[in-house]
Write a protein that holds these residues in place. Structure first.
Motif, PDB file in Angstrom:
ATOM      1  N   ARG A  96       0.816  -1.208   0.000  1.00  0.00           N
ATOM      2  CA  ARG A  96       0.000   0.000   0.000  1.00  0.00           C
ATOM      3  C   ARG A  96       0.854   1.263   0.000  1.00  0.00           C
ATOM      4  O   ARG A  96       0.586   2.193  -0.768  1.00  0.00           O
ATOM      5  N   ILE A  97       1.883   1.321   0.815  1.00  0.00           N
ATOM      6  CA  ILE A  97       2.699   2.540   0.866  1.00  0.00           C
ATOM      7  C   ILE A  97       3.469   2.708  -0.429  1.00  0.00           C
ATOM      8  O   ILE A  97       3.704   3.833  -0.888  1.00  0.00           O
ATOM      9  N   GLU A  98       3.841   1.617  -1.079  1.00  0.00           N
ATOM     10  CA  GLU A  98       4.515   1.730  -2.374  1.00  0.00           C
ATOM     11  C   GLU A  98       3.550   2.241  -3.443  1.00  0.00           C
ATOM     12  O   GLU A  98       3.948   3.015  -4.321  1.00  0.00           O
ATOM     13  N   GLU A  99       2.288   1.833  -3.368  1.00  0.00           N
ATOM     14  CA  GLU A  99       1.282   2.356  -4.297  1.00  0.00           C
ATOM     15  C   GLU A  99       1.108   3.861  -4.110  1.00  0.00           C
ATOM     16  O   GLU A  99       1.046   4.618  -5.089  1.00  0.00           O
ATOM     17  N   ILE A 100       1.010   4.282  -2.849  1.00  0.00           N
ATOM     18  CA  ILE A 100       0.816   5.707  -2.568  1.00  0.00           C
ATOM     19  C   ILE A 100       2.036   6.515  -2.999  1.00  0.00           C
ATOM     20  O   ILE A 100       1.910   7.613  -3.554  1.00  0.00           O
ATOM     21  N   ALA A 101       3.225   5.967  -2.777  1.00  0.00           N
ATOM     22  CA  ALA A 101       4.450   6.648  -3.209  1.00  0.00           C
ATOM     23  C   ALA A 101       4.437   6.852  -4.720  1.00  0.00           C
ATOM     24  O   ALA A 101       4.816   7.922  -5.224  1.00  0.00           O
ATOM     25  N   ALA A 102       3.987   5.843  -5.452  1.00  0.00           N
ATOM     26  CA  ALA A 102       3.901   5.963  -6.913  1.00  0.00           C
ATOM     27  C   ALA A 102       2.908   7.035  -7.326  1.00  0.00           C
ATOM     28  O   ALA A 102       3.134   7.776  -8.289  1.00  0.00           O
ATOM     29  N   HIS A 103       1.790   7.158  -6.582  1.00  0.00           N
ATOM     30  CA  HIS A 103       0.790   8.178  -6.889  1.00  0.00           C
ATOM     31  C   HIS A 103       1.344   9.583  -6.640  1.00  0.00           C
ATOM     32  O   HIS A 103       1.037  10.519  -7.380  1.00  0.00           O
ATOM     33  N   PHE A 104       2.148   9.726  -5.589  1.00  0.00           N
ATOM     34  CA  PHE A 104       2.752  11.030  -5.306  1.00  0.00           C
ATOM     35  C   PHE A 104       3.769  11.395  -6.382  1.00  0.00           C
ATOM     36  O   PHE A 104       3.845  12.547  -6.812  1.00  0.00           O
ATOM     37  N   GLU A 105       4.551  10.433  -6.807  1.00  0.00           N
ATOM     38  CA  GLU A 105       5.595  10.710  -7.800  1.00  0.00           C
ATOM     39  C   GLU A 105       5.020  10.902  -9.200  1.00  0.00           C
ATOM     40  O   GLU A 105       5.540  11.699  -9.990  1.00  0.00           O
ATOM     41  N   LYS A 106       3.942  10.188  -9.502  1.00  0.00           N
ATOM     42  CA  LYS A 106       3.311  10.313 -10.806  1.00  0.00           C
ATOM     43  C   LYS A 106       1.799  10.256 -10.626  1.00  0.00           C
ATOM     44  O   LYS A 106       1.184   9.200 -10.801  1.00  0.00           O
ATOM     45  N   SER A 116      -2.806  16.848 -13.715  1.00  0.00           N
ATOM     46  CA  SER A 116      -3.147  15.699 -12.877  1.00  0.00           C
ATOM     47  C   SER A 116      -4.582  15.812 -12.363  1.00  0.00           C
ATOM     48  O   SER A 116      -5.155  16.899 -12.287  1.00  0.00           O
ATOM     49  N   PHE A 117      -5.135  14.677 -12.020  1.00  0.00           N
ATOM     50  CA  PHE A 117      -6.481  14.623 -11.462  1.00  0.00           C
ATOM     51  C   PHE A 117      -6.571  15.463 -10.192  1.00  0.00           C
ATOM     52  O   PHE A 117      -7.560  16.168  -9.970  1.00  0.00           O
ATOM     53  N   TYR A 118      -5.531  15.405  -9.355  1.00  0.00           N
ATOM     54  CA  TYR A 118      -5.569  16.121  -8.080  1.00  0.00           C
ATOM     55  C   TYR A 118      -5.518  17.632  -8.283  1.00  0.00           C
ATOM     56  O   TYR A 118      -6.107  18.383  -7.507  1.00  0.00           O
ATOM     57  N   GLU A 119      -4.834  18.093  -9.321  1.00  0.00           N
ATOM     58  CA  GLU A 119      -4.823  19.524  -9.616  1.00  0.00           C
ATOM     59  C   GLU A 119      -6.218  20.005 -10.015  1.00  0.00           C
ATOM     60  O   GLU A 119      -6.622  21.124  -9.668  1.00  0.00           O
ATOM     61  N   VAL A 120      -6.940  19.180 -10.752  1.00  0.00           N
ATOM     62  CA  VAL A 120      -8.310  19.543 -11.135  1.00  0.00           C
ATOM     63  C   VAL A 120      -9.211  19.558  -9.908  1.00  0.00           C
ATOM     64  O   VAL A 120     -10.059  20.446  -9.751  1.00  0.00           O
ATOM     65  N   GLU A 121      -9.025  18.589  -9.015  1.00  0.00           N
ATOM     66  CA  GLU A 121      -9.783  18.608  -7.758  1.00  0.00           C
ATOM     67  C   GLU A 121      -9.546  19.901  -7.002  1.00  0.00           C
ATOM     68  O   GLU A 121     -10.480  20.507  -6.464  1.00  0.00           O
ATOM     69  N   GLU A 122      -8.287  20.331  -6.940  1.00  0.00           N
ATOM     70  CA  GLU A 122      -7.957  21.567  -6.227  1.00  0.00           C
ATOM     71  C   GLU A 122      -8.591  22.775  -6.905  1.00  0.00           C
ATOM     72  O   GLU A 122      -8.989  23.740  -6.235  1.00  0.00           O
ATOM     73  N   LEU A 123      -8.719  22.719  -8.231  1.00  0.00           N
ATOM     74  CA  LEU A 123      -9.354  23.810  -8.963  1.00  0.00           C
ATOM     75  C   LEU A 123     -10.832  23.917  -8.587  1.00  0.00           C
ATOM     76  O   LEU A 123     -11.345  25.013  -8.324  1.00  0.00           O
TER      77      LEU A 123
END
Length: 242
Positions: free
Chosen positions: A88-98, A192-199
């Motif tokens: 799980r933490i490796e998945e989250i790390a990948a999401h943060f990096e990309k 990124s999806f998260y940038e759109v969420e922040e918008l």
């Protein structure tokens, strides 16, 4: 006690934790320190990716401290996290990096029309594809406004005479004349999806409702739309899953 030479679960956990920590330091610039938890506390308000994983990251920080404090030497750990935790933490790390791209949840292709298009053609698209929002442009490819299915229904209600509505030669621009101004924003297709969420969040904070985010090649309003995201698209609990 013999030292382990293979990569332990704890070692993998610490590597993934450090990957996330580096991303947090690059992302959060106004924290009081570079401490992991301090970065979480300072960054979650402005970064939706931190909000998404905040509770898990707090738990990972506690586990990391326990693991590191019990480390015997550089390569040997007493405590070992479960494989599922490491995964799980490796998945989250990948999401943060990309982070996943917004195009992954956007409706594509986009049905858009020029303002001299016939209304009956828009109605055909609604009937066939069930789309409800249509960006409208002029012949110079300048964005003119957003036409929604609700706008069309309201317009029809006003035009109703003797139970008959004539759509012959009615052009889209006629519906935009009295149309209220919808809030629409534009971003590049590699956003990124998260940038759109922040918008969307930034408009909400200003007490404004962002009706749609249109993705174009360069993020400009005069560029051909390649995807469109509405508030409904943000209801997907995890944009990273297929």
């Amino acid at each position: 006690m013999e030292k382990k030479t293979e990569k332990t679960q704890s070692g993998r956990f610490e590597v993934a934790f450090n990957r996330i920590h580096r991303c947090l330091k690059d992302m959060v610039k106004d924290a009081g320190s570079d401490a992991f938890v301090e970065l979480l506390n300072s960054g979650y308000k402005n970064h939706s990716i931190i909000r998404k994983y905040k509770n898990e990251l707090y738990q990972f920080a506690k586990l990391r401290n326990a693991i590191v404090h019990e480390k015997v030497d550089m390569d040997y750990y007493i405590a070992e996290p479960h494989k599922s935790v490491v995964k799980r933490i490796e998945e989250i790390a990948a999401h943060f990096e990309k982070p996943p791209l917004a195009m992954g949840v956007a409706s594509s292709p986009v049905f858009y029309y020029y303002d001299d298009a016939l209304l009956k053609d828009v109605l055909k698209a609604i009937n066939k594809f069930e789309f409800t929002r249509f960006p409208i442009y002029d012949q110079s490819n300048e964005y003119k406004g957003l036409l929604t299915s609700s706008d069309i229904i309201r317009w029809m209600a006003k035009q109703l005479t003797s139970n008959v509505i004539s759509l012959e030669n009615v052009k889209v621009r006629e519906l935009l004349r009295d149309n209220k101004k919808y809030y629409v924003d534009f971003v590049a297709e590699d956003t990124s999806f998260y940038e759109v969420e922040e918008l969307f969040d930034s408009y909400h904070i200003k007490d404004k409702k962002l009706q749609a985010v249109i993705l174009t090649e360069n993020g400009k309003s005069d560029s051909r739309p390649k995807g469109i995201i509405t508030p409904w698209d943000l209801l997907d609990p995890d944009p990273t899953t297929d």
